[in-house]
Scaffold this motif. Structure first.
Motif, PDB file in Angstrom:
ATOM      1  N   LEU A   1     -28.875 -83.701  47.964  1.00 47.16           N
ATOM      2  CA  LEU A   1     -29.093 -82.295  48.241  1.00 47.16           C
ATOM      3  C   LEU A   1     -28.910 -81.523  46.947  1.00 47.16           C
ATOM      4  O   LEU A   1     -28.038 -81.864  46.129  1.00 47.16           O
ATOM      5  CB  LEU A   1     -28.111 -81.777  49.289  1.00 47.16           C
ATOM      6  CG  LEU A   1     -28.260 -82.300  50.715  1.00 47.16           C
ATOM      7  CD1 LEU A   1     -27.057 -81.894  51.551  1.00 47.16           C
ATOM      8  CD2 LEU A   1     -29.547 -81.781  51.354  1.00 47.16           C
ATOM      9  N   VAL A   2     -29.727 -80.499  46.765  1.00 45.31           N
ATOM     10  CA  VAL A   2     -29.654 -79.664  45.569  1.00 45.31           C
ATOM     11  C   VAL A   2     -29.567 -78.213  46.018  1.00 45.31           C
ATOM     12  O   VAL A   2     -30.271 -77.802  46.947  1.00 45.31           O
ATOM     13  CB  VAL A   2     -30.896 -79.862  44.678  1.00 45.31           C
ATOM     14  CG1 VAL A   2     -30.774 -79.042  43.403  1.00 45.31           C
ATOM     15  CG2 VAL A   2     -31.085 -81.329  44.342  1.00 45.31           C
ATOM     16  N   GLY A   3     -28.705 -77.452  45.389  1.00 41.16           N
ATOM     17  CA  GLY A   3     -28.553 -76.054  45.760  1.00 41.16           C
ATOM     18  C   GLY A   3     -28.389 -75.158  44.560  1.00 41.16           C
ATOM     19  O   GLY A   3     -27.852 -75.564  43.520  1.00 41.16           O
ATOM     20  N   THR A   4     -28.872 -73.930  44.690  1.00 37.94           N
ATOM     21  CA  THR A   4     -28.744 -72.947  43.622  1.00 37.94           C
ATOM     22  C   THR A   4     -27.550 -72.048  43.888  1.00 37.94           C
ATOM     23  O   THR A   4     -27.306 -71.632  45.029  1.00 37.94           O
ATOM     24  CB  THR A   4     -30.014 -72.080  43.534  1.00 37.94           C
ATOM     25  OG1 THR A   4     -30.259 -71.463  44.812  1.00 37.94           O
ATOM     26  CG2 THR A   4     -31.206 -72.934  43.165  1.00 37.94           C
ATOM     27  N   GLY A   5     -26.792 -71.766  42.840  1.00 41.58           N
ATOM     28  CA  GLY A   5     -25.609 -70.933  42.992  1.00 41.58           C
ATOM     29  C   GLY A   5     -25.381 -70.041  41.789  1.00 41.58           C
ATOM     30  O   GLY A   5     -26.062 -70.153  40.766  1.00 41.58           O
ATOM     31  N   VAL A   6     -24.430 -69.166  41.911  1.00 43.59           N
ATOM     32  CA  VAL A   6     -24.096 -68.248  40.822  1.00 43.59           C
ATOM     33  C   VAL A   6     -23.685 -69.026  39.581  1.00 43.59           C
ATOM     34  O   VAL A   6     -24.020 -68.660  38.450  1.00 43.59           O
ATOM     35  CB  VAL A   6     -22.965 -67.301  41.266  1.00 43.59           C
ATOM     36  CG1 VAL A   6     -22.490 -66.448  40.100  1.00 43.59           C
ATOM     37  CG2 VAL A   6     -23.438 -66.412  42.415  1.00 43.59           C
ATOM     38  N   ASN A   7     -22.990 -70.150  39.775  1.00 44.96           N
ATOM     39  CA  ASN A   7     -22.464 -70.914  38.642  1.00 44.96           C
ATOM     40  C   ASN A   7     -23.420 -71.974  38.123  1.00 44.96           C
ATOM     41  O   ASN A   7     -23.076 -72.729  37.220  1.00 44.96           O
ATOM     42  CB  ASN A   7     -21.145 -71.576  39.032  1.00 44.96           C
ATOM     43  CG  ASN A   7     -20.063 -70.562  39.329  1.00 44.96           C
ATOM     44  OD1 ASN A   7     -20.048 -69.483  38.752  1.00 44.96           O
ATOM     45  ND2 ASN A   7     -19.177 -70.892  40.247  1.00 44.96           N
TER      46      ASN A   7
ATOM     47  N   MET B   1     -25.446 -80.382  43.015  1.00 51.59           N
ATOM     48  CA  MET B   1     -25.985 -81.570  43.661  1.00 51.59           C
ATOM     49  C   MET B   1     -24.903 -82.204  44.512  1.00 51.59           C
ATOM     50  O   MET B   1     -23.751 -82.309  44.094  1.00 51.59           O
ATOM     51  CB  MET B   1     -26.479 -82.578  42.615  1.00 51.59           C
ATOM     52  CG  MET B   1     -27.649 -82.091  41.792  1.00 51.59           C
ATOM     53  SD  MET B   1     -28.299 -83.390  40.711  1.00 51.59           S
ATOM     54  CE  MET B   1     -29.511 -82.439  39.781  1.00 51.59           C
ATOM     55  N   TRP B   2     -25.294 -82.618  45.744  1.00 51.74           N
ATOM     56  CA  TRP B   2     -24.329 -83.180  46.678  1.00 51.74           C
ATOM     57  C   TRP B   2     -24.874 -84.456  47.315  1.00 51.74           C
ATOM     58  O   TRP B   2     -26.085 -84.637  47.453  1.00 51.74           O
ATOM     59  CB  TRP B   2     -24.025 -82.187  47.798  1.00 51.74           C
ATOM     60  CG  TRP B   2     -23.524 -80.861  47.374  1.00 51.74           C
ATOM     61  CD1 TRP B   2     -22.252 -80.523  47.000  1.00 51.74           C
ATOM     62  CD2 TRP B   2     -24.275 -79.635  47.307  1.00 51.74           C
ATOM     63  NE1 TRP B   2     -22.162 -79.187  46.711  1.00 51.74           N
ATOM     64  CE2 TRP B   2     -23.395 -78.607  46.892  1.00 51.74           C
ATOM     65  CE3 TRP B   2     -25.604 -79.301  47.571  1.00 51.74           C
ATOM     66  CZ2 TRP B   2     -23.794 -77.296  46.725  1.00 51.74           C
ATOM     67  CZ3 TRP B   2     -26.023 -77.993  47.402  1.00 51.74           C
ATOM     68  CH2 TRP B   2     -25.125 -77.006  46.986  1.00 51.74           C
ATOM     69  N   ASP B   3     -23.957 -85.310  47.755  1.00 51.61           N
ATOM     70  CA  ASP B   3     -24.278 -86.475  48.555  1.00 51.61           C
ATOM     71  C   ASP B   3     -24.497 -85.997  49.992  1.00 51.61           C
ATOM     72  O   ASP B   3     -23.569 -85.446  50.607  1.00 51.61           O
ATOM     73  CB  ASP B   3     -23.116 -87.468  48.495  1.00 51.61           C
ATOM     74  CG  ASP B   3     -23.367 -88.731  49.300  1.00 51.61           C
ATOM     75  OD1 ASP B   3     -24.256 -88.713  50.173  1.00 51.61           O
ATOM     76  OD2 ASP B   3     -22.653 -89.718  49.074  1.00 51.61           O
ATOM     77  N   PRO B   4     -25.693 -86.176  50.570  1.00 51.01           N
ATOM     78  CA  PRO B   4     -25.930 -85.656  51.918  1.00 51.01           C
ATOM     79  C   PRO B   4     -25.189 -86.405  53.020  1.00 51.01           C
ATOM     80  O   PRO B   4     -25.084 -85.898  54.136  1.00 51.01           O
ATOM     81  CB  PRO B   4     -27.451 -85.794  52.089  1.00 51.01           C
ATOM     82  CG  PRO B   4     -27.840 -86.870  51.142  1.00 51.01           C
ATOM     83  CD  PRO B   4     -26.901 -86.777  49.988  1.00 51.01           C
ATOM     84  N   LEU B   5     -24.665 -87.596  52.726  1.00 51.63           N
ATOM     85  CA  LEU B   5     -23.880 -88.307  53.732  1.00 51.63           C
ATOM     86  C   LEU B   5     -22.548 -87.608  53.984  1.00 51.63           C
ATOM     87  O   LEU B   5     -22.109 -87.459  55.121  1.00 51.63           O
ATOM     88  CB  LEU B   5     -23.630 -89.747  53.290  1.00 51.63           C
ATOM     89  CG  LEU B   5     -24.695 -90.774  53.670  1.00 51.63           C
ATOM     90  CD1 LEU B   5     -24.376 -92.111  53.033  1.00 51.63           C
ATOM     91  CD2 LEU B   5     -24.814 -90.906  55.184  1.00 51.63           C
ATOM     92  N   THR B   6     -21.913 -87.163  52.900  1.00 46.07           N
ATOM     93  CA  THR B   6     -20.559 -86.627  52.998  1.00 46.07           C
ATOM     94  C   THR B   6     -20.422 -85.181  52.541  1.00 46.07           C
ATOM     95  O   THR B   6     -19.440 -84.519  52.867  1.00 46.07           O
ATOM     96  CB  THR B   6     -19.598 -87.472  52.159  1.00 46.07           C
ATOM     97  OG1 THR B   6     -19.981 -87.363  50.766  1.00 46.07           O
ATOM     98  CG2 THR B   6     -19.653 -88.935  52.569  1.00 46.07           C
ATOM     99  N   GLY B   7     -21.370 -84.705  51.744  1.00 48.15           N
ATOM    100  CA  GLY B   7     -21.244 -83.388  51.142  1.00 48.15           C
ATOM    101  C   GLY B   7     -20.479 -83.392  49.838  1.00 48.15           C
ATOM    102  O   GLY B   7     -20.267 -82.339  49.229  1.00 48.15           O
TER     103      GLY B   7
END
Length: 322
Positions: free
Chosen positions: A134-140, A144-150
């Motif tokens: 998983l990829v996400g955009t943020g202020v910082n 990138m995260w593991d979609p199994l566990t977060g």
């Protein structure tokens, strides 16, 4: 609890309307997520007033709720779904405090506001090698995260410009690109951790949202909401060249979705209180419109598509397009 129904749920009701369904009584603006389940059905999740309810998208039958963080800081989650190689489903959304991650089958909350950052948009993929992320955009920066566990796969990656939007584009016969949007344009990155840029920056003012669609030959097309919702632009993900003239839109908070209908990619834009349809590649508009300020769509195996539209007043409808 009233007649065995949890408080607040007794007001929700669904009914068949033609080939689609109508769900009314949602307590606030209703943002839909519609996706194909590994079992072959079509799932619908409605995000409204900090609650996530699940429905069978074909029958309108309620199938349960998603567990929502007690201190969720936003009312209407913008959700994305990812089917993993083993058939598990993950549903993810950004929150003002981080990533929220759910098991798509049980609705169980797996990760609550991970990342300690305001997350604007989340995208997911399974690579050709079977790796999921998983990829996400943020202020910082870019997360990138593991979609199994977060669990985070890396510290936030610094980004040129204020990264707001993200999508993933799988190149034909090659690796995936992570595509980001900021206030200056669209940028493409390659490598597991975006080690290097891909091609030149695509100049476009103020990218709000991004998604990716695929031609019948597998060529990826990037779709972006530009200039604070004034137009929708399309670019070839491999060359960066613009595909056709910009498509007009109205409003500051334009939502977009794509699906294939009768072999052609269709773009759906939700601006103000109207969902409009366009041929993604030619830019030609369709006369048929739908009421809604939020939109999601899924391609079906028979070549048709299912569109879900949500209103600010708490109604959600689906429409079968052939």
């Amino acid at each position: 609890m009233k007649n065995g129904v949890p408080a607040g749920e007794e007001t929700m009701r669904s009914k068949m309307v033609g080939p689609g369904i109508e769900i009314a009584g949602l307590d606030g603006p209703a943002a839909p997520l519609i996706y194909r389940s590994p079992a072959g059905g079509t799932e619908l999740v409605a995000a409204s007033s900090g609650r996530l309810t699940r429905w069978d998208a074909e029958s309108g039958r309620p199938t349960g709720n998603f567990q929502v963080p007690e201190n969720a800081s936003i009312d209407t989650f913008e959700l994305t779904a990812l089917v993993l190689p083993d058939g598990q489903v993950r549903v993810a959304a950004g929150d003002e405090d981080g990533l929220c991650l759910w098991d798509g089958a049980s609705g169980r909350l797996l990760a609550d506001t991970v990342g300690d950052d305001q997350i604007f948009q989340v995208a997911g993929e399974v690579t050709g090698g079977g790796r999921a992320r998983l990829v996400g955009t943020g202020v910082n920066g870019l997360h990138m995260w593991d979609p199994l566990t977060g669990a985070p796969l890396s510290p936030p990656l610094e980004h040129v410009g204020d990264v707001v939007a993200v999508t993933i584009a799988k190149l034909r016969g090659g690796p995936s690109l992570i595509v980001t949007g900021d206030y200056e344009g669209v940028r493409r990155w390659q490598g597991d951790l975006c080690e290097s840029s891909f091609g030149a920056k695509i100049n476009a003012p103020h990218i709000d949202r991004l998604t990716t669609a695929y031609n019948d030959d597998g060529r990826p097309v990037i779709v972006g909401v530009v200039e604070e919702g004034e137009v929708i632009c399309r670019w070839d993900a491999e060359t960066g060249e613009e595909v056709g003239p910009p498509i007009p839109a109205e409003g500051e908070f334009v939502r977009i979705a794509t699906a294939t209908v009768s072999g052609r990619i269709r773009l759906f834009t939700a601006d103000q209180d109207m969902v409009r349809q366009w041929d993604l590649l030619s830019g030609e508009s369709f006369k048929q419109t739908f009421i809604g300020s939020y939109v999601s769509a899924a391609s079906l195996p028979d070549g048709s598509a299912l569109l879900a539209a949500g209103t600010k007043g708490g109604k959600l409808t689906t429409h079968h397009l052939v």
